[in-house]
Design a protein around this motif. Structure first.
Motif, PDB file in Angstrom:
ATOM      1  N   ASN A   1       0.809  -1.220   0.000  1.00 48.69           N
ATOM      2  CA  ASN A   1       0.000   0.000   0.000  1.00 48.69           C
ATOM      3  C   ASN A   1       0.841   1.269   0.000  1.00 48.69           C
ATOM      4  O   ASN A   1       1.990   1.271   0.445  1.00 48.69           O
TER       5      ASN A   1
ATOM      6  N   TYR B   1       0.593   5.074   1.577  1.00 49.03           N
ATOM      7  CA  TYR B   1      -0.091   5.799   2.648  1.00 49.03           C
ATOM      8  C   TYR B   1       0.106   7.296   2.429  1.00 49.03           C
ATOM      9  O   TYR B   1       1.245   7.779   2.412  1.00 49.03           O
TER      10      TYR B   1
ATOM     11  N   THR C   1      -8.057   6.850   6.729  1.00 48.26           N
ATOM     12  CA  THR C   1      -8.662   5.522   6.717  1.00 48.26           C
ATOM     13  C   THR C   1      -8.931   5.109   8.158  1.00 48.26           C
ATOM     14  O   THR C   1      -8.058   5.181   9.025  1.00 48.26           O
TER      15      THR C   1
ATOM     16  N   GLU D   1      -6.645   3.013  10.449  1.00 44.83           N
ATOM     17  CA  GLU D   1      -5.330   3.538  10.821  1.00 44.83           C
ATOM     18  C   GLU D   1      -5.375   4.397  12.078  1.00 44.83           C
ATOM     19  O   GLU D   1      -4.339   4.846  12.557  1.00 44.83           O
TER      20      GLU D   1
ATOM     21  N   TRP E   1      -3.359   8.645   8.212  1.00 46.54           N
ATOM     22  CA  TRP E   1      -3.122   8.223   6.829  1.00 46.54           C
ATOM     23  C   TRP E   1      -4.411   7.869   6.090  1.00 46.54           C
ATOM     24  O   TRP E   1      -5.345   7.356   6.691  1.00 46.54           O
ATOM     25  N   GLU E   2      -4.393   8.103   4.785  1.00 50.21           N
ATOM     26  CA  GLU E   2      -5.340   7.425   3.898  1.00 50.21           C
ATOM     27  C   GLU E   2      -4.556   6.322   3.210  1.00 50.21           C
ATOM     28  O   GLU E   2      -3.489   6.571   2.635  1.00 50.21           O
ATOM     29  N   VAL E   3      -5.072   5.112   3.270  1.00 52.40           N
ATOM     30  CA  VAL E   3      -4.386   3.963   2.691  1.00 52.40           C
ATOM     31  C   VAL E   3      -4.902   3.739   1.273  1.00 52.40           C
ATOM     32  O   VAL E   3      -6.112   3.568   1.059  1.00 52.40           O
TER      33      VAL E   3
END
Length: 339
Positions: free
Chosen positions: A222, A224, A251, A254, A258-260
């Motif tokens: 992934n 991030y 996300t 998490e 972070w957005e994964v």
């Protein structure tokens, strides 16, 4: 046969280790904290809301490497550190800043590594660690928390969701409470350097209002993308005028930060510049280059990928260096690589 509660078992284990240390275990190194009188009662309310009260100012401080680095810059000399501080080649890990790793004991160097027996042997008065989540001391293993707390009180400094300058000032205040002189020349010079670097980055950002910057870390599975409100440094860059790309929300799994994204969606956000997590556990840009979607990003194709000092200590000296490096990279970047 009655069972002993878990805390009782911990107490027995700690008592046994204390006995071992008292009977000729590893001799603790001499404290090198500031020399002002420590005989008056001492108290501090940490960022968990926990009040720590001691009969005298703590002299023997053990600190997580990033906290140790911040305190060191303000004039406090911990007797031991844990968390990343020694590289495989024996050199000093960047996370521990200016700390002289030859002069302090090592309680553990990697995630999950915390030697309780060694901790006891240095006769600590206090343990200090940062917290990305309010009640979770960074690099303190949950399974060892009870034993550690019975040896010495723990103190947490909240890092996430606060202004950069607030976190720096919190460490400065703690250092002063531990006896440091915040008017000492090195501290005053570092603060002036930080203020100058901030002003210079503000000027650079104003000269490139169209420059978009994305901040990421990565694993083989992934990408991030940093959620700006949870990172004090990135929020400060934004405050200085840099256009930092940020997801609308992190996300949920998490816990913030972070957005994964899957690697297939690495192009979700447009950016002229990408800052890549420089910590050892993050994928390096060379490794990420093997991902086709990464290689096609405009910033990558333009060669505008620079390090993000995610583990920098929260001190004026630490962030003066970060801001100076970032200014150099911003000044060299083109602001028209995305449409």
């Amino acid at each position: 046969m009655p069972t002993v509660p878990r805390r009782g078992l911990v107490a027995l284990a700690v008592a046994a280790l204390l006995g071992t240390a008292a009977c000729g275990g590893t001799e603790a190194p001499p404290a090198s904290a500031p020399s002002a009188s420590a005989q008056e009662a001492w108290s501090w309310t940490d960022d968990r809301g926990k009040k720590i009260s001691l009969p005298a100012r703590p002299e023997r401080v053990v600190a997580q490497s990033a906290s140790a680095a911040a305190l060191w810059d303000f004039g406090v000399r911990p007797v031991a550190v844990f968390g990343p501080h020694r590289l495989k080649d024996g050199g000093r890990d960047p996370e521990v800043g200016e700390v002289d790793i030859a002069a302090v004991e090592s309680i553990g160097n990697t995630w999950g590594e915390f030697n309780v027996e060694k901790f006891i042997s240095v006769r600590p008065d206090l343990l200090v660690s940062g917290m990305y989540l309010k009640d979770s001391l960074w690099y303190v293993p949950e399974e060892s928390a009870d034993a550690i707390e019975q040896v010495a009180p723990t103190l947490g400094v909240l890092l996430g969701g606060k202004k950069l300058t607030e976190v720096i000032e919190r460490y400065a205040g703690l250092a002063a409470a531990l006896g440091a002189d915040l008017n000492a020349a090195p501290v005053a010079e570092a603060k002036s350097r930080f203020e100058a670097a901030s002003a210079q980055l503000r000027e650079s950002a104003a000269a490139r209002p169209g420059l978009k910057v994305m901040v990421v870390t990565a694993t083989p599975d992934n990408l991030y993308v940093a959620y700006l409100p949870d990172h004090p440094d990135l929020a400060y860059f934004k405050e200085l005028g840099l256009d930092v790309v940020s997801p609308a929300s992190p996300t949920e799994s998490e816990g913030g930060f972070w957005e994964v994204l899957s690697w297939e969606n690495a192009d979700k956000y447009e950016a002229d510049v990408i800052l890549v997590d420089a910590r050892a556990q993050s994928m390096k840009a060379g490794e990420m280059a093997k991902k086709p979607t990464w290689s096609e990003l405009p910033a990558v194709k333009a060669g505008q990928v620079y390090p993000w000092r995610a583990a920098e200590r929260y001190s004026y000296l630490g962030y003066a260096k970060v801001l100076e490096e970032l200014k150099t990279n911003v000044d060299s970047a083109k602001d028209d690589v995305v449409g």
